[in-house]
Design a protein around this motif. Structure first.
Motif, PDB file in Angstrom:
ATOM      1  N   THR A  92       0.828  -1.206   0.000  1.00 55.89           N
ATOM      2  CA  THR A  92       0.000   0.000   0.000  1.00 55.89           C
ATOM      3  C   THR A  92       0.863   1.257   0.000  1.00 55.89           C
ATOM      4  OG1 THR A  92      -1.736  -1.186   1.208  1.00 55.89           O
ATOM      5  CG2 THR A  92      -1.816   1.217   1.247  1.00 55.89           C
ATOM      6  N   ASN A 105       0.908   4.260  -2.743  1.00 57.83           N
ATOM      7  CA  ASN A 105       0.694   5.647  -2.319  1.00 57.83           C
ATOM      8  C   ASN A 105       1.821   6.553  -2.792  1.00 57.83           C
ATOM      9  OD1 ASN A 105      -1.694   4.974  -1.055  1.00 57.83           O
ATOM     10  ND2 ASN A 105      -0.762   4.737   0.965  1.00 57.83           N
ATOM     11  N   SER A 120      -7.011   0.933  -4.956  1.00 52.39           N
ATOM     12  CA  SER A 120      -6.004   1.991  -5.037  1.00 52.39           C
ATOM     13  C   SER A 120      -5.218   1.891  -6.342  1.00 52.39           C
ATOM     14  CB  SER A 120      -5.060   1.885  -3.830  1.00 52.39           C
ATOM     15  OG  SER A 120      -4.158   2.957  -3.804  1.00 52.39           O
ATOM     16  N   LYS A 156       1.055   7.593  -6.229  1.00 49.80           N
ATOM     17  CA  LYS A 156      -0.058   8.532  -6.332  1.00 49.80           C
ATOM     18  C   LYS A 156       0.359   9.955  -5.978  1.00 49.80           C
ATOM     19  CE  LYS A 156      -3.793   6.941  -4.289  1.00 49.80           C
ATOM     20  NZ  LYS A 156      -4.598   6.216  -3.265  1.00 49.80           N
TER      21      LYS A 156
END
Length: 684
Positions: free
Chosen positions: A177, A181, A255, A184
């Motif tokens: 994760t 991130n 995500s 992003k």
């Protein structure tokens, strides 16, 4: 024991004490040992060392100096290989599982520290760009080294994410994760070295593949349960565990899908292709049901928030619609093109969930997709599934599917066939299930974990009753053939009226069945939901007569069981539904209903409140036309309400607030209330 002691010291002593060549050699020897305790102790110590609070540049230097990335990769790959060999032999080892989990924790600790350095770099540049106070970034060479080490660590972590052991998967999941991130973050992406940027697409694709594969239900031989048996407690527990970890992985999938929709779509397409091989006639050698169910779950998941014509009106492009067409084209009718696993307890509702979510895809290509979608609901995969749990869920989903597509069903000539196919489900749903009331509500799908979420489950009704709502929606279409509509309605209402009469007419009061009567009354109300006032009173007045024909036996239920709140609630709800459906045709029943509702002596406050709610609805619907009714009903009702409120009047003849205002108005309606004793009356 010595490694555990050193791990505790690593948190606060100088790191140089543990960075000597001899100490590092000892730790490496522990990791290479065949003893799981030594391997685990070495991983724990190095993880504590990686977590030690230090400057980012110094931390990256320590990781590089101790070669912790290669150490982590070797430990993790070795643990995965040992576990794979044990699984191939048909067994498992708790010690091996523990070692694998600790190796994963070490890799997650090292990777987390490297990504922390990169986050600090991005945050510093973001602050500088916004001209805000910010910490200085880590050294550029440390950041470049951290990026390269993350790329080296990623393949082993992706492999660990797909481990069959939950502890391993959950240890790696935060690292995966954090990696996504980072991508992003616009500043982090801009600062990424070219070599790292070149690896991003491959890493994300591998993560998606790992998430999809890990979301699969375990082999039944491994966990010792039969997932086809939904009544077994052990099966339910194992299923709940699998759904729980799937929901955790779904967060990562979403995500990535938002970051790179094309990669998510490609991963789902690949999973679906595997699930659909081989094609027709290969039921004996078809894919495992776990493979099929996982692919369907991924197809359902990828549609959440997607900018695609299959889920958003007005969007032209629809790659998801192509996947739905691919699926429904391959699986037509159970026993024909569909493999045997299509009827599995967990696979069948998954397909129906997809039809509901992507109903716009069916609406765009009805000539090709409507018939196979309807077949999935109406054959052995849906409302007549051998599992009661699945058939209940299918009734709810069919209602949701029909609501937006009922016009298409009529225009493409499918309505008569649907009515015939629904007959067994309607007959079954007309009979209540009393053996296990809690089982009457469908559970959620295997990949959403949610149930119907509707009033049926909340009110304790049977989710099979949604099939009556779907039935009404289909026949309530304006252009539906009137002969078909009346014939089907008469048959269903005759059966439901008979059920109410039978439940309430037994000579022995002990043998009367209020629950069975409630069940049939709710079914009649559900059918009425599908009809408009115009259809029931102008287009086809006979329809309105049929819909209102259940009021006589329903009112008898209120008369028999005036103190049963569920009976009263069901009958009032049915009446209120007919107010909006058949209009003034309900007038003859309004006064008897109110009389029955307040027939108890004295009526309770809740009885009177329900009477007022009903009158308010009638006033809003019929306005001046209601004056004759109010002239006969309102005085007695006001008198009873005034008696109920009188105890709340102020001593000495005064009145308090709303109670006083109502009593003042009540005395104008009925002057006999002027001398009412404030101390008397009903205090409920």
């Amino acid at each position: 024991m010595a490694a555990g002691c050193a791990r505790k010291y690593a948190e606060w002593v100088d790191v140089s004490l543990f960075a000597s060549a001899s100490f590092v050699q000892t730790i490496h020897a522990m990791l290479a040992s065949t003893h799981h305790g030594l391997r685990g102790g070495g991983c724990d110590f190095l993880a504590a060392l990686a977590h030690k609070g230090m400057d980012h540049g110094a931390k990256v230097g320590l990781i590089a100096r101790l070669d912790l990335v290669n150490v982590s990769v070797n430990a993790l790959n070795g643990a995965l290989a040992i576990e794979a060999a044990a699984a191939a032999d048909g067994g498992g080892d708790d010690d091996a599982e523990e070692s694998e989990g600790k190796a994963a924790a070490l890799a997650a600790a090292v990777g987390g520290e490297l990504l922390s350095c990169l986050r600090a770099e991005a945050a510093s540049h973001a602050g500088a760009e916004a001209n805000e106070p910010h910490a200085p970034p880590p050294p550029k060479d440390a950041c470049d080294l951290a990026a390269r080490l993350v790329d080296e660590l990623a393949p082993a972590c992706v492999a660990a994410l797909g481990s069959r052991h939950e502890s391993t998967t959950m240890a790696i999941l935060p690292l995966a994760t954090a990696y996504v991130n980072r991508l992003k973050d616009a500043h982090a992406a801009r600062l990424m070295p070219a070599s790292s940027a070149a690896n991003v697409e491959g890493t994300l694709g591998a993560l998606l593949e790992a998430v999809i594969n890990r979301s699969s239900f375990p082999d039944e031989s491994d966990v010792g349960v039969d997932f086809g048996d939904g009544d077994d407690k052990a099966t339910r527990e194992c299923e709940a565990d699998a759904v729980a970890i799937r929901q955790e992985l779904a967060v990562l999938f979403r995500s990535i899908a938002r970051l790179a929709p094309h990669l998510a779509l490609g991963a789902v397409r690949s999973a679906l292709a595997r699930a659909l091989e081989p094609q027709a006639g290969a039921a004996q050698s078809g894919p495992r049901w776990q493979t099929v169910e996982t692919a369907l779950a991924a197809l359902h998941l990828v549609g959440e928030g997607a900018h695609d014509g299959a889920v958003k009106p007005g969007v032209e492009e629809s790659p998801l619609g192509e996947l739905v067409e691919m699926l429904l084209g391959a699986w037509d009718v159970l026993g024909s093109n569909s493999p045997a696993v299509a009827a599995h307890r967990l696979v069948a509702p998954a397909l129906l969930e997809i039809c509901v979510r992507y109903h716009l895809a069916v609406e765009r290509r009805p000539e090709k997709l409507l018939r196979p979608a309807l077949a999935a609901f109406l054959d052995g995969r849906g409302v007549v599934h051998r599992s009661r749990e699945v058939s209940r869920r299918a009734c709810y989903l069919f209602c949701r599917f029909v609501k937006p597509l009922r016009g298409q069903i009529l225009r493409h000539g499918a309505l008569p066939g649907v009515m015939v196919a629904l007959e067994p489900a309607l007959m079954d749903a007309a009979v209540p299930e009393f053996a296990n009331p809690s089982a009457a509500n469908s559970v959620g799908s295997s990949f959403t974990g949610g149930g119907t979420g509707g009033a049926m489950a909340t009110a304790g009704n049977d989710d099979r009753l949604y099939v009556f709502e779907a039935f009404g929606l289909l026949l309530g279409v304006d252009d539906a053939p009137d002969d078909l509509r009346i014939r089907c309605l008469e048959a269903v209402f005759a059966r439901l009226r008979g059920a109410v009469t039978e439940a309430s007419s037994h000579a022995d009061p002990a043998n009367r069945n209020p629950a069975a009567a409630q069940h049939a009354i709710v079914a009649m109300g559900n059918v009425a939901k599908g009809f408009t006032l115009r259809v029931a009173t102008q287009t086809s007045p006979r329809v309105g007569e049929i819909l209102a024909s259940g009021l006589d036996p329903a009112l008898r239920c209120v008369q028999l069981w005036p103190r049963d709140p569920l009976v009263r609630t069901r009958v009032v709800a049915y009446f209120q539904r007919l107010v909006t459906t058949v209009g003034s045709a309900v007038f003859p029943y309004a006064s008897p209903l109110l009389e029955h509702m307040r027939s108890a002596r004295p009526p309770s406050a809740s009885d009177l409140r329900e009477c007022l709610v009903l009158i308010n609805q009638l006033m809003a619907s019929f306005k001046e036309s209601l004056l004759p009714f109010l002239a006969t009903q309102l005085p007695n009702l006001v008198t009873q309400i005034a008696s109920a409120l009188a105890p709340f009047a102020a001593p000495g003849g005064g009145v308090n607030g709303v109670c006083g205002l109502f009593l003042d108005g009540a005395r104008q309606v009925n002057p006999r209330l002027g001398g009412a004793n404030p101390a008397g009356g009903n205090t409920e």
